[in-house]
Design a protein around this motif. Sequence first.
Motif, short mmCIF file in Angstrom:
data_model
loop_
_atom_site.label_atom_id
_atom_site.label_comp_id
_atom_site.label_asym_id
_atom_site.label_seq_id
_atom_site.Cartn_x
_atom_site.Cartn_y
_atom_site.Cartn_z
N UNK A 186 19.78 9.88 90.79
CA UNK A 186 21.11 10.26 91.26
C UNK A 186 21.50 9.52 92.55
N UNK A 187 20.62 8.66 93.05
CA UNK A 187 20.95 7.83 94.20
C UNK A 187 20.67 8.45 95.55
N UNK A 188 19.87 9.52 95.60
CA UNK A 188 19.60 10.18 96.87
C UNK A 188 18.42 9.52 97.61
N UNK A 189 18.45 9.60 98.92
CA UNK A 189 17.29 9.27 99.74
C UNK A 189 16.32 10.43 99.65
N UNK A 190 15.07 10.15 99.31
CA UNK A 190 14.09 11.21 99.12
C UNK A 190 13.02 11.18 100.21
N UNK A 234 11.35 13.77 92.52
CA UNK A 234 11.65 12.45 93.09
C UNK A 234 12.38 11.59 92.06
N UNK A 235 11.90 11.62 90.81
CA UNK A 235 12.56 10.85 89.76
C UNK A 235 14.00 11.30 89.55
N UNK A 236 14.20 12.61 89.53
CA UNK A 236 15.54 13.17 89.33
C UNK A 236 16.49 12.75 90.45
N UNK A 237 16.04 12.91 91.69
CA UNK A 237 16.91 12.61 92.83
C UNK A 237 17.12 11.11 93.01
N UNK A 296 20.68 13.17 101.16
CA UNK A 296 19.26 13.17 101.54
C UNK A 296 18.63 14.48 101.09
N UNK A 297 17.47 14.38 100.47
CA UNK A 297 16.76 15.58 100.03
C UNK A 297 15.29 15.48 100.42
#
Length: 314
Positions: free
Chosen positions: A100-104, A94-97, A82-83
């Motif tokens: 990578x499969x993170x919850x933003x 947001x696009x980068x994370x 989570x970031x």
Amino acid sequence: MGGMTGVGTPELAAAVSNAGGLGIFAIHNAGTPENAREWIRRMKVLCPNKPFGCNLTILPTIGAPPPYEEYARVIIEEGVKIVETAGSNPKKWIGLFKKAGLITIHKCVTIRHALSAERLGVSIISLDGFECAGHPGEGDIGNFVLQAKGAKVLKTPFICSGGVGDGKQLAAAIALGAAGVNIGTRICATKECNWPESFKHAMVKATEEDTVLLFRTLHNTARVFRNKTADEANKIQIEKGKDLKFTDLMGLVNGARGRQAEKDGDADGGIWSAGQTIGLIDDIPTVQEWMNTFIEEAVDTIRNKLNTTIKAKL
């Protein structure tokens, strides 16, 4: 829990996660990307099998900006799930994370910004009302309107941020349409926070009127605790008016002075962020003690006040 520059540490974030919340620390608090890597690994030891996240806040700086790309890479490489992003346009991050499969989570102070974040595909929006500590933006929208408007126009889940300190407000935020709340200032007045006891006791003694808005004419508004340094800076900005330059205040508000005040335990020595929720602080519990009271109060409000209102109408 908000990421919080300075006080957002693995120890405080872990205490929040272990108490049943979502602990988040500002990644740049670690000082360097490699230190940040160690902080993330320490979090995994301090709160095993509990959710936590990192905050990446991108704001104007006096000197060279932090190496944001390197911090982002560390977050991804270390498997953070989570970031939270805040500050400038989050499109790149947001696009980068997301890739990578993170919850933003992205912090927004207006509905306009929230709709932009929604179009970018953010997972959760943190709607940050004018009551908040730190940077409330320039729109001056309080949470009573901001959260209700969010419920009307947003399709993305959102949480209420800014000025939240007790369980009644959690119940109110849910009633207004939020999925939860973000806590900042209130968490600073706990035993696990690394702020000096003098800072914490100053918050206990304060009222909701004891904050100051700085940098308004510079369009970089910051809400800070009202102390001698903040009052002196406020006096200068009032006298200068539209002619104010950041250099007029730099000697009073720079981060080095603030960090030194923390080391010295001098609550008047520098500026430090605090939201209007200081008016709700009357003790310095552990995070777990506070969380227990917070949830109990929210449940009591929903069960015995909101539910009673519904039954009365029926």
